[in-house]
Design an enzyme around this catalytic site. Structure first.
Site, PDB file in Angstrom:
ATOM      1  N   SER A  14       0.847  -1.185   0.000  1.00 48.04           N
ATOM      2  CA  SER A  14       0.000   0.000   0.000  1.00 48.04           C
ATOM      3  C   SER A  14       0.887   1.242   0.000  1.00 48.04           C
ATOM      4  O   SER A  14       1.699   1.407  -0.903  1.00 48.04           O
ATOM      5  CB  SER A  14      -0.952  -0.021   1.199  1.00 48.04           C
ATOM      6  OG  SER A  14      -1.882   1.041   1.125  1.00 48.04           O
ATOM      7  N   THR A  15       0.766   2.098   0.995  1.00 53.30           N
ATOM      8  CA  THR A  15       1.520   3.349   1.023  1.00 53.30           C
ATOM      9  C   THR A  15       3.021   3.089   0.914  1.00 53.30           C
ATOM     10  O   THR A  15       3.583   2.342   1.701  1.00 53.30           O
ATOM     11  CB  THR A  15       1.237   4.118   2.331  1.00 53.30           C
ATOM     12  OG1 THR A  15      -0.172   4.194   2.525  1.00 53.30           O
ATOM     13  CG2 THR A  15       1.832   5.507   2.278  1.00 53.30           C
TER      14      THR A  15
ATOM     15  N   HIS B 297      -2.661  -1.043  -3.290  1.00 54.45           N
ATOM     16  CA  HIS B 297      -3.748  -0.077  -3.136  1.00 54.45           C
ATOM     17  C   HIS B 297      -3.450   1.154  -3.996  1.00 54.45           C
ATOM     18  O   HIS B 297      -2.463   1.850  -3.771  1.00 54.45           O
ATOM     19  CB  HIS B 297      -3.896   0.346  -1.678  1.00 54.45           C
ATOM     20  CG  HIS B 297      -4.261  -0.780  -0.768  1.00 54.45           C
ATOM     21  ND1 HIS B 297      -3.960  -0.773   0.576  1.00 54.45           N
ATOM     22  CD2 HIS B 297      -4.898  -1.961  -1.001  1.00 54.45           C
ATOM     23  CE1 HIS B 297      -4.411  -1.883   1.135  1.00 54.45           C
ATOM     24  NE2 HIS B 297      -4.981  -2.617   0.194  1.00 54.45           N
TER      25      HIS B 297
ATOM     26  N   MET C 228      -0.100   1.311   5.185  1.00 46.94           N
ATOM     27  CA  MET C 228      -0.825   1.703   6.378  1.00 46.94           C
ATOM     28  C   MET C 228      -1.987   0.747   6.618  1.00 46.94           C
ATOM     29  O   MET C 228      -2.588   0.242   5.670  1.00 46.94           O
ATOM     30  CB  MET C 228      -1.347   3.130   6.219  1.00 46.94           C
ATOM     31  CG  MET C 228      -2.052   3.683   7.447  1.00 46.94           C
ATOM     32  SD  MET C 228      -2.532   5.416   7.238  1.00 46.94           S
ATOM     33  CE  MET C 228      -3.786   5.251   5.964  1.00 46.94           C
TER      34      MET C 228
ATOM     35  N   ASP D 294      -4.630  -4.437   6.107  1.00 45.15           N
ATOM     36  CA  ASP D 294      -5.058  -5.268   4.983  1.00 45.15           C
ATOM     37  C   ASP D 294      -3.939  -6.226   4.579  1.00 45.15           C
ATOM     38  O   ASP D 294      -2.795  -5.815   4.385  1.00 45.15           O
ATOM     39  CB  ASP D 294      -5.435  -4.392   3.787  1.00 45.15           C
ATOM     40  CG  ASP D 294      -6.098  -5.191   2.675  1.00 45.15           C
ATOM     41  OD1 ASP D 294      -6.807  -6.162   2.984  1.00 45.15           O
ATOM     42  OD2 ASP D 294      -5.890  -4.849   1.500  1.00 45.15           O
TER      43      ASP D 294
END
Length: 336
Positions: free
Chosen positions: A151-152, A177, A270, A273
């Protein structure tokens, strides 16, 4: 303490929309605005913000040029704002590769407060500290599937990881993401930079050696099907853990379809997930790796996965690609 944000955009209307969006979050304080990079440079020195939102296209100096100067001279968390066009997406991918921690498409700023909170936790490294590994040589695949979630900070992490992959890498599926408009450009960027064939996942795409599939952003969950003709399966459904596609959904499908014939990797991001899905993979006999805290941009998803026992080994970003290949290899050795 509140998260101090500097808004950098040449449009007064967009700056106003961003300010309104962020005003709903009591943990975030907009400390200043700038209409171009020259104003922004002075504002950074004066205001010392925690996070910057930066427009891709501005007068005097474009956002990419300004971002590169920031990352070389004063690295800090930056969220890129882009138009939802193919050219805007391509430029945004370049920005994420340079070290911007996240991106968002104009004018939909509903998710911006959450992205600001994530960016405020980010560890941003200077450009000079980043390196790209050479592709593995004489690699022998071992018939395993590799599943990756991020993600991030994931764009830079995935580029670093996949840069060491040979042309005959294990079949690989990735959930990162990312907004829907950006994933085709991201897959194309990876395809240009890496030896394997990388593309946005499509329903029914074969899971063959030398192929890497990136989940389409926003529209469906990426899952897999095993059997005699392993393939990608795109499924409709509600967001899971606030995300569609969800890393948990991917990992759980890999556990069900491949069991011990799979390797799972969870990278920077973050939230949580992917953590429970990775644990399911490990319970089904898969080998699992998590990016370590020191190399993560945001040590969120890997931290939760490690704490619940989903991660077999924590590995630095510079070595996690080679470690994953090793676990998928026909001549795999024990990774200590």
């Amino acid at each position: 303490m509140s998260i101090r944000v500097l808004i950098v955009d040449d449009s007064a209307t967009i700056r106003s929309l961003i300010r309104i969006s962020l005003a709903r979050d009591p943990e975030i304080e907009v400390v200043g605005e700038a209409g171009d990079p020259l104003e922004a440079r002075a504002a950074i020195k004066t205001l010392n913000p925690d996070v910057i939102t930066l427009d891709v296209e501005m007068p005097n100096m474009n956002g990419i040029e300004f971002l590169e100067k920031i990352m070389r001279l004063r690295p800090m968390p930056v969220i890129m704002l882009s138009t939802l066009t193919q050219s805007g997406a391509a430029i945004t991918m370049q920005a994420l590769e340079l070290g911007a921690v996240d991106c968002i498409g104009k004018p939909d700023f509903d998710s911006l407060p959450e992205k600001i909170r994530g960016a405020s936790q980010a560890r941003v490294r200077p450009l000079t500290e980043r390196s790209v590994a050479r592709p593995a040589e004489n690699y022998r695949p071992g018939g395993k599937l590799l599943a990756i979630g991020s993600s991030t900070g994931g764009v830079e992490a995935l580029i670093t990881m996949l840069s060491c992959f040979p042309a005959n890498c294990p079949p690989t599926v990735i959930t990162q993401h990312m907004p829907a408009t950006f994933t085709p450009s991201f897959a194309a960027r990876l395809n240009r930079l890496c030896k394997p064939t990388v593309e946005e996942a499509r329903h029914g795409a074969p899971l063959d050696e030398g192929r890497v599939y990136v989940a389409p952003g926003g529209v469906a969950h990426l899952t897999v099907q095993g059997g005699s003709h392993p393939q990608c399966v795109l499924t409709e459904g509600d967001p899971v853990n606030g995300h569609r596609p969800s890393v948990d959904v991917l990992f759980e499908s890999v556990a069900a379809a491949f069991g011990a014939r799979a390797v799972g990797v969870i990278l920077t991001g973050m939230g949580r997930d992917g953590a429970s899905g990775l644990r399911v993979m490990r319970e089904q006999g898969a080998r699992t790796l998590g990016e370590d805290e020191a190399s993560c941009v945001v040590y969120g998803m890997p931290r939760v996965a490690f704490e619940i026992g989903a991660v077999e080994h924590q590995v630095s970003l510079s070595h996690i690609g080679a470690a994953a290949l090793e676990l998928c290899s026909a001549v795999a050795r024990r990774i200590a």
